[in-house]
Design an enzyme around this catalytic site. Structure first.
Site, PDB file in Angstrom:
ATOM      1  CB  SER A 169     -11.577  11.143  52.391  1.00  0.00           C
ATOM      2  OG  SER A 169     -10.346  13.010  51.785  1.00  0.00           O
ATOM      3  CG  LEU A 170      -6.327   8.137  52.698  1.00  0.00           C
ATOM      4  CD1 LEU A 170      -5.529   7.891  50.503  1.00  0.00           C
ATOM      5  CD2 LEU A 170      -5.554   8.496  52.874  1.00  0.00           C
TER       6      LEU A 170
END
Length: 531
Positions: free
Chosen positions: A340-341
């Protein structure tokens, strides 16, 4: 014989001796040029290059360190924690206790712990198996953090001049994870999952900051753990020849399966700055993540670029983590991963220093790559990319479809408006193969591991993404001065005439009163107005 003639002969003999010695040195250098060149290149380039002799070698990795880089270094020090046997026993006991408490609902446990249900071992004692390969990469010759960061600083201050700077690039064989090997891909995903696992608050954190606490006695400064910061888990093989940095991804109450911890607020802020068109200005109902919005679909580009490189933003934090790891392991190959991030940050970090990076379910980070002015070699062919994005078609965040006022991301307060990835994309088509529906729940890392990576017989084929352009309907300006559109002379004259007739005919119209909304309910409907 005249004295002058003796002096001339003496100097002539001396010059002849010097010339003879120089010629001998030149000859020795020439016959040993290959040896000298090899030593020179070995001293200026990191020892992460490999040939066919190192291809397909398998390594076993264990977690060695945990780095925590706070966002506010005035109140918290950057620290690292050595994963000692004592720490492992403490962390292992805490994890097993959580498992026992949540034994009635394992799915809820793994939503919070972010560790695969199919892996029976403890995340702190698990051994990760990775197979290495050798890939061709084009990257900067000088990848020293001081040099790279100084170039980035200059590029943000003078982007036009930075484009004219001639950087030295080199084509070389680089050690990289073999993304065609199923076990390697699963192990990298597990490392990304490991970065989410909650840590015990206790531990012997070592100060890595550059300042002396004795010079700041009034500051109550701790080391290592804070509510605002970036965490990187460091894995090493037996001889430390290969180091893997796993960066923690987004923790958020609104994104199921992403965990909940102290970094939630700053995770959302950095998501909205990195992956939105302009400071998360989705509509007038949204509070912007930064002050770069000018007017409708117009944004201050320079302001955006400065926001991304602020010291309290995540990109600067991962630069510091990379610097610390490279300083401690100067002769090791560095690989980077994350979910994700964390995956997007891994991609940006790999692009910055020419290190192989594997990202899982990362939002589109190509726009952030351009805004950060990361070094890109001219005419870079696709086969020389060292960044891989692994994802699937049922994840709206990875596919770039989790946007719009009614999307799950928007309801949770996330402006995920980008869809373009750099490097290569490796996509599992679970919508066609398994009949999955597009759902934000499918973004969870353990869903990816248990439902896709371990279930498919082969890994997804990686390819260059199609041409893509994010935020095409936005106008980006340099600075706050937005050029006004010039009207034609005929329209200007008619406008002036209309204004004159309005002033001379009858009394002036009453002034308009404007109202503004000063209170809204949870769905955005205005419930209180003010003048």
């Amino acid at each position: 014989m005249k004295p002058g003639i003796k002096i001339s002969k003496r100097y002539s003999a001396r010059n002849a001796s010097v010339i003879t010695v120089l010629l001998l040195l030149i000859y020795l250098i020439y016959i040993n040029k290959e040896t000298i060149q090899t030593k020179y290149q070995g001293s200026r380039i990191n020892h992460d290059s490999g040939g066919d002799s190192t291809k397909d070698k398998t390594h076993t990795f264990t977690i060695k360190e945990i780095h925590f880089r706070p966002l506010d270094e005035k109140t918290q020090s950057y620290g690292s924690l050595q994963v000692t046997p004592e720490f492992v026993n403490m962390a292992k006991s805490e994890f097993e206790q959580n498992v026992a408490v949540a034994s009635g609902d394992n799915e809820d446990l793994y939503d919070k712990q972010l560790w695969s249900a199919s892996i029976k071992s403890n995340p702190w004692t698990h051994q990760f198996t990775l197979k290495q390969g050798s890939i061709k990469m084009k990257r900067m010759v000088n990848r020293d953090p001081d040099y790279v960061e100084s170039f980035l600083d200059y590029a943000h201050e003078n982007p036009e001049m930075a484009r004219k700077v001639h950087l030295d690039w080199v084509d070389e064989s680089v050690l990289a994870p073999n993304v065609t090997d199923k076990e390697t891909v699963i192990s990298l995903a597990l490392m990304s999952s490991n970065a989410y696992v909650r840590l015990p608050y206790e531990g012997d954190w070592r100060n890595l900051s550059d300042w002396n606490n004795d010079l700041n006695p009034d500051l109550s400064v701790g080391i290592g753990w804070d509510s605002d910061g970036v965490r990187g888990h460091i894995f090493s093989n037996d001889d430390s020849s290969v180091i893997v940095i796993a960066l923690k991804g987004t923790s958020a109450q609104g994104l199921p399966g992403s965990g909940e911890d102290e970094t939630t607020d700053n995770d959302k802020l950095n998501d909205n700055v990195l992956f939105s068109c302009c400071c998360a200005r989705v509509s007038y109902l949204w509070k912007t993540a930064c002050d770069c919005y000018v007017k409708s679909y117009t944004c201050d580009e320079k302001c955006l670029e400065q926001e991304l490189v602020r010291k309290d933003r995540y990109y600067q934090a991962v630069l510091d983590i990379y610097r610390s790891v490279v300083t401690a392991h100067p002769n090791s190959a560095i690989w980077i991963t994350g979910h994700s991030l964390g995956g997007a940050l891994a991609s940006l970090l790999g692009r910055t220093f020419g290190a192989p990076a594997v990202a899982f379910e990362a939002p589109g980070e190509l726009l952030a790559t351009k805004r950060l002015h990361l070094p890109m070699p001219p005419g870079l062919p696709a086969y020389q990319e060292g960044v891989w994005h692994i994802g699937h078609t049922a994840d709206p965040i990875f596919m770039g479809t989790c946007n719009g006022a009614s999307s799950s991301c928007s309801i949770a307060g996330y402006a995920m408006e980008t869809s373009c990835h750099s490097g290569k994309v490796c996509v599992y088509d679970v919508v066609t193969d398994k009949g999955w529906h597009v759902n934000m729940l499918n973004h969870r890392i353990h869903t990816v591991i248990d439902g896709i990576l371990t279930d498919y017989d082969t890994v997804a084929k990686c390819k260059t993404p199609d041409a893509c352009h994010d935020c095409f309907n936005w106008n980006y300006v340099k600075g706050r001065d937005v050029p006004k559109k010039h009207k034609s002379s005929s329209s200007t004259a008619s406008s002036t005439s209309a204004e004159t007739s309005t002033l001379t005919v009858g009394p002036s119209p009453p002034e308009k009163t404007t109202t503004s909304c000063i209170g809204r309910n949870w769905i955005g409907i205005c419930t209180e107005y003010g003048i």
